[in-house]
Motif scaffolding. Structure first.
Motif, short mmCIF file in Angstrom:
data_model
loop_
_atom_site.label_atom_id
_atom_site.label_comp_id
_atom_site.label_asym_id
_atom_site.label_seq_id
_atom_site.Cartn_x
_atom_site.Cartn_y
_atom_site.Cartn_z
N GLY A 22 0.78 -1.26 -0.06
CA GLY A 22 -0.15 -0.07 0.11
C GLY A 22 0.91 1.28 0.05
N ASP A 23 2.11 1.13 -0.46
CA ASP A 23 3.11 2.25 -0.57
C ASP A 23 2.42 3.48 -1.31
N VAL A 24 2.50 4.76 -1.13
CA VAL A 24 1.93 5.91 -1.91
C VAL A 24 2.83 6.04 -3.17
N LEU A 25 2.23 6.01 -4.13
CA LEU A 25 2.98 6.28 -5.33
C LEU A 25 2.85 7.92 -5.86
N ILE A 26 3.89 8.49 -6.08
CA ILE A 26 3.81 10.19 -6.51
C ILE A 26 4.84 10.17 -7.81
N SER A 27 4.23 10.78 -8.77
CA SER A 27 5.13 11.07 -9.98
C SER A 27 4.79 12.59 -10.44
N PHE A 28 5.96 12.90 -10.75
CA PHE A 28 5.92 14.73 -11.11
C PHE A 28 6.04 14.71 -12.80
N VAL A 29 5.19 15.97 -13.25
CA VAL A 29 5.34 16.04 -14.56
C VAL A 29 5.70 17.67 -14.59
N GLY A 30 7.05 17.68 -14.56
CA GLY A 30 7.94 18.95 -14.44
C GLY A 30 7.74 19.53 -13.03
N ARG A 31 7.33 20.80 -12.88
CA ARG A 31 6.85 21.56 -11.50
C ARG A 31 5.52 21.72 -11.39
N SER A 32 4.79 21.53 -12.74
CA SER A 32 3.48 21.93 -12.72
C SER A 32 2.23 20.93 -12.21
N GLN A 33 2.67 19.43 -12.20
CA GLN A 33 1.73 18.61 -11.96
C GLN A 33 2.21 17.35 -11.21
N VAL A 34 1.41 16.79 -10.25
CA VAL A 34 1.81 15.87 -9.25
C VAL A 34 0.63 15.05 -9.49
N ASN A 35 0.99 13.61 -9.68
CA ASN A 35 0.02 12.62 -9.58
C ASN A 35 0.28 11.71 -8.48
N VAL A 36 -0.81 11.29 -7.56
CA VAL A 36 -0.50 10.72 -6.43
C VAL A 36 -1.69 9.70 -6.33
N GLU A 37 -0.91 8.24 -6.05
CA GLU A 37 -1.64 7.09 -6.00
C GLU A 37 -1.64 6.49 -4.48
N ASN A 38 -2.69 5.72 -4.37
CA ASN A 38 -2.68 4.86 -2.94
C ASN A 38 -2.80 5.90 -1.84
N TYR A 39 -3.31 6.95 -1.91
CA TYR A 39 -3.46 7.99 -0.68
C TYR A 39 -4.96 7.42 -0.07
N ARG A 40 -5.02 7.91 1.12
CA ARG A 40 -6.32 7.76 2.00
C ARG A 40 -7.43 8.69 2.04
N SER A 41 -6.70 10.05 2.39
CA SER A 41 -7.75 10.97 2.40
C SER A 41 -6.88 12.47 2.25
N ILE A 42 -7.74 13.42 1.90
CA ILE A 42 -7.22 14.67 2.09
C ILE A 42 -7.46 15.48 3.38
N LEU A 43 -6.34 15.75 4.05
CA LEU A 43 -6.21 16.39 5.30
C LEU A 43 -6.49 18.04 5.23
N ILE A 44 -5.93 18.56 4.48
CA ILE A 44 -5.55 20.16 4.34
C ILE A 44 -5.63 20.24 2.55
N TYR A 45 -6.56 21.51 2.27
CA TYR A 45 -6.58 21.54 0.88
C TYR A 45 -6.58 23.17 0.74
N THR A 46 -5.52 23.90 0.43
CA THR A 46 -5.70 25.43 0.29
C THR A 46 -4.88 25.63 -1.14
N ASP A 47 -4.87 26.45 -1.73
CA ASP A 47 -4.04 27.00 -2.99
C ASP A 47 -2.87 26.81 -2.99
N THR A 48 -2.08 27.08 -1.59
CA THR A 48 -0.74 26.89 -1.22
C THR A 48 -0.07 25.61 -0.29
N LEU A 49 -1.02 24.73 -0.02
CA LEU A 49 -0.86 23.69 0.54
C LEU A 49 -1.95 22.57 0.59
#
Length: 89
Positions: A22-49
Motif C-alpha cells: 500500500g505504498d503511496v506512489l507520487i509522480s511529477f510532470v515538471g513542476r506543474s503537475q503531481v500525480n498521487v496514487e494510494n492515498y487515503r484522505s485529503i487532510l488540508i486543501y488550500t491554494d498553497t498547501l
C-alpha cells in the motif's frame, strides 16, 4: 503481523510494493503537475498547501495556485506551481 516478513516476501518475489504494502506512489510532470496514487484522505486543501494521508505517512505539497484537478478513491492529479513535497510520519 509484522511488516518485515511482508517486505521480505515482496522483495524476494519481485512483487510491486505499492500493491502489496500500500505504498503511496507520487509522480511529477515538471513542476506543474503531481500525480498521487494510494492515498487515503485529503487532510488540508488550500491554494498553497495540500496535505494527504497515505497508509504509512502524510504527504505535504507546498506551492502556489495548487488545485486538485480530479480525484478518485485511488488517485488524484494536482496542478499548479509545485514548490516542494515532503513526507511526515
Amino acid at each position: 503481523m509484522s511488516w518485515e516478513p511482508k517486505k521480505t516476501a515482496v522483495s524476494a518475489l519481485g512483487l510491486p510494493r505499492d500493491v502489496i504494502l500500500g505504498d503511496v506512489l507520487i509522480s511529477f510532470v515538471g513542476r506543474s503537475q503531481v500525480n498521487v496514487e494510494n492515498y487515503r484522505s485529503i487532510l488540508i486543501y488550500t491554494d498553497t498547501l495540500i496535505k494527504l494521508q497515505a497508509r504509512n505517512c502524510k504527504v505535504v505539497i507546498h506551492g502556489a495556485r495548487l488545485k486538485i484537478d480530479y480525484y478518485t478513491a485511488e488517485e488524484m492529479k494536482i496542478t499548479g506551481q509545485v514548490g516542494s513535497l515532503e513526507f511526515e510520519t
